[in-house]
Design an enzyme around this catalytic site. Sequence first.
Site, short mmCIF file in Angstrom:
data_model
loop_
_atom_site.label_atom_id
_atom_site.label_comp_id
_atom_site.label_asym_id
_atom_site.label_seq_id
_atom_site.Cartn_x
_atom_site.Cartn_y
_atom_site.Cartn_z
N THR A 137 12.21 11.95 -9.53
CA THR A 137 13.43 11.22 -9.87
C THR A 137 13.11 9.78 -10.24
O THR A 137 13.76 8.86 -9.81
CB THR A 137 14.41 11.21 -8.68
OG1 THR A 137 13.71 10.75 -7.53
CG2 THR A 137 14.96 12.58 -8.44
N THR A 171 6.53 11.96 -5.78
CA THR A 171 5.40 11.27 -5.15
C THR A 171 4.63 12.12 -4.14
O THR A 171 3.47 11.87 -3.89
CB THR A 171 5.87 10.00 -4.43
OG1 THR A 171 6.90 10.34 -3.51
CG2 THR A 171 6.39 8.99 -5.42
N ASP A 172 5.28 13.16 -3.57
CA ASP A 172 4.63 13.89 -2.48
C ASP A 172 3.27 14.47 -2.88
O ASP A 172 2.31 14.39 -2.11
CB ASP A 172 5.52 15.05 -2.00
CG ASP A 172 6.65 14.55 -1.11
OD1 ASP A 172 6.81 13.31 -1.02
OD2 ASP A 172 7.35 15.39 -0.53
N LYS A 177 -1.33 9.56 -0.93
CA LYS A 177 -0.07 9.06 -0.37
C LYS A 177 -0.27 8.92 1.14
O LYS A 177 -0.59 9.88 1.81
CB LYS A 177 1.07 10.05 -0.66
CG LYS A 177 2.43 9.53 -0.23
CD LYS A 177 3.57 10.47 -0.62
CE LYS A 177 4.91 9.84 -0.28
NZ LYS A 177 6.05 10.66 -0.66
#
Lengths: 645, 460
Positions: free
Chosen positions: B106, B182-183, B261
């Site tokens: 998103t 992003t995960d 991450k």
Amino acid sequence: MAPLLKPFEEMTTADYRELGLKVGLEIHQQLLTEKKLFCRCPAGKYSEEYDAEILRHMRPTLSELGEYDGTALMEFKTRKDIIYQINHETVCTYEMDDTPPFEINPQALDIALQIAMLLNYNLVSEIHISRKQYLDGSIPTGFQRTTIVGVDGWIPLGKRKIGLIQLGLEEDACREVSDEGHLRVYRTDRLGMPLIEIVTQPQMHTPQEVAQVGNLLRRLVRSTGKVRTGIGAARQDVNVSITGGTRIEIKGVPRIPMIPLLIYNEALRQYALLQIREELKRRGITEQTFRYESAEVTHLLSRASWDPIRRALKKGNKIFCVNLKGYMGILSHPTQMGKVFSKEISDRVRVIACLTRLPNILTSESTEETIDSFTWKKIRKAVRAASNDALILVWGNEEDVQTAVNEIVIRAREATVGVPSETRQALADGTNGFERILPGPDRMYPDTDLPPLEITEERIERLRAGVPEPVWERERKYRKMGVPEHLVPLIAASPQAPLFEKLVQTYRVSSVQVARLLFERTVYWRRKKLPVERLTEEVWKTFFAAVEKNPALLENHDRIFTEFLQQKGARPFEQILNAYRTPPVPPSKVKETILTLLKQAEPSFREPEKKYRYLMRQIMEPVRGKIPGEKVSTMFWDILTNQGE
Amino acid sequence: MSANYKGYRDPALSVLKEHQVQVWSDVEMKTTRGVFKGIILPRSETADAKHIVLKLRNGYNIGVAVNIIEYIKEIGRKEAHYKIPEKEFPYDERKPRVKLFGTGGTIASRLDYRTGAVIPAFSPGELYGSVPELAEFCNLETEKLYGVFSENMGPEQWIGTAEAIGREIEKGVQGIVIGHGTDTMHHTAAVLSFMVQHSPVPIVMVGSQRSSDRPSSDAALNLIHAVKTAAESDIAEIMVCMFGPTSDQYGLLHRGTRVRKMHSSYRSTFRTIGDIPLAMVDREKITPLRHDYRRRRSDRRVLINTAFEEKVSIVYYYPNMKPDIIESLIDNDYRGIVIAGTGLGHVNKPLYPALKKAHEKGIAVYMTVQTLWGYVQMYVYETGREIMGLGVVPAANMLPEVAYVKLGWALGQTDDLEEVKKIMLTPVAGEITEREPYNGYLIYQGGIPEVEKFLREIKR
């Protein structure tokens, strides 16, 4: 132009009715919880110290503003750097918008629900968290998490009912430290603390009514004992409009007594702005026919000696002049006590163009000693000003001064329409200033981070049991009980009221005495800086149970409580009390004392009343606390009067 | 037109039908708790079935329990149609061509303010509408490759994305940006580093930690940084471009094989592990932090190798792990296993027979470290030497996720375990480094006076 309103002191209810004054009130009240609303940071810990700083910018989102028009983009370009000062003790990654919210604090929700019941709201069955956008940076997320727990409540005002639109539970915002130029600094300790927002219908018609409603609401929420008190714990916003004007929200009124003058000034401002509109219309100036010219005039002012201009030139600023066609006299039209229309323009320039150092504009209608008439003449020529035009000079760096010129034109043109929609800020002198453009209607949207939460019937029933009786009902009851009139409103709004009633019901002691001790003596001891928080329910119960058996103890209350409160150690109250619980003196002994005293040499009194007053104190001295003074008094009086016969 | 009851199930559904109202009905509801007025909104599918959602006049939403409703009266109907305003992305022939691929994150989306539904903004016009600054750097073209959440990215999407990159480079684009959730952005960054080699242009992956419907979002700034990097930087590698600090200051460009991450929600969640990032980027400039990167070229040559074996697993070792974990992989015909071992690369003894069996069955087994920082070093302790004796290959300082995608890629190319080993241990894009610089491992501990001083003075 027509004369302005009467002075504040002379305004009558009829005058306000004629104006069509309508006022609504919003009360923001912090709740007394241990932790914040959506994270587990401690609530109510304030500190000037900070451990780190974080820099953020607020970006207008599309939905807030529809399309990005020129103004919005310009606002974004003249954006602010926002610094948050953070203290490790009071702020975690949630407040800094680096962690999603935790479940809503159940303690805060319970308090909000209880207050909603107290104020006769219809409770919702399920709460939904919403986000209310704020672009000023006062909340690092750019929005406030908020939820409605009740709608359509009411409180009485005389014989009327004042409607309450909604009761919201929301997180508090940052405290502003400074706002200069393009840098705004916030302290974050208060951020995220639970707060309720009570919004009334615009049903008050005089400033005094608003203060009354404000006071009643304040007393009601305080009667729960579950709200914070002290500076900043409760803040008021007022929404003011008059016939033909606009609903203006004035934010941040710290004290209720300030409200009436503030409302008067806003009514006056709207009245004046409507007068200005009429005057412009009379001159043929409308939104469509409005004309202006602007030009850079830096070169014409190189020799100016007026300080603000000299400083600007030294900094290499640019100076612009805006010529408002046909506006002569408008800029100096009074708008509020001690303020004129050009202040509205200066405010906008300060906030929107970030030209925060005042004065930030100079008008051709200024009566102060500023720049000489020869220079003005040159400027007038540069912007082709006719004699009925009004000029405004503004200075700043190239980008900001452009924004300022645009904003001056925008605000001047708005004068042809009347009262622009704005959020304004309450000032200490009772006037108000521009804070920001009113946010669009779409600033509220659902928070996708938290699911809805059901408010079960069981929860409501459990909470209902702890809802205090409304203050107006308590007042009626206390008057009937014979509580001294000056204490009635105080007790009714006190969280101690249930304790008071319990003591009066449980022990055979006069309600007046209980009231005095709980609500007058306690205040007196607190003022003497004694730790009155030690006076727990248990202490009071112990005391009044003892008084019931030994009414004479009441006379020693000050000594007993002072000793208890002053002690460095931790002797239980009971123990201190016992020292005063000496065996009662039999009446025969008292009679003996009286007779002995009477026999002793004495000045002769013609009237027994004088003699009584003179000797009573001496008689009481050795028996105080051992036999009720009232009893001694009757006995003495009997002896005295019998003797006389 | 059929009635709309979106998200409602019984008993709420029956109540709506019974009172002849539906989603978007403007209603007055009489209940035992008083009257509520508002518009009926769709209900989330995951919420319970006993409440009806109302949007009140003041903009707030509330839920009303159906068992307290006495009647519902429809006053009107107000259906919302929410659309992102589009503006034509301006064309400037002096500016480079940049291609933006969308995979489903998103990075640019808008919220329907009434329902809370997320509407992706993706066409150049929509993006220009929400982040007009992009036009300062390039002429932007966009192409939506996928519409999946980050956790649903897999070999099919990796291969498709690699091929799409190849096509764009051949067409002469001057930079590529890939919007990604992003995960798993670092998994995709790693696999693209192997599938797309010798790119002549920057390939920049970007996402956001705070959705773009919030004024404090990192999305716009990340996108600006990524587009600037794609358009102007001379670093022709696969990179991840995300916030450096949590403050709105600069982005970091991380090498696709060394990035991870590291926080579930922080803006500055992406960190280069065991090394330093490639560069810093802000709106004005790109500041390289090192010089050993592949430079931009003007040719259109690129090597695309999308081989991939899906039967590869990653096993995160824990004390008292039982051999059946390994055995079930063997029984299910897995061809490769990456172990994230403790310390320098260790597992317990009970696993030995299973590891031996795996080796004998021709399964490629590689060791990485769950400490993330540091090298596998299996000579130091006897345990390590024993495990190597069972055929487990130490994978140097490859991050576990990187070793996982690389092993899939290697096994996709050959069955020969020696050949696989050669591929695995030959660095392609910095996944194994010869040395770990002193400043490659910095995790400051809060509370220590000098760290607090740093926070206070250097700040952010």
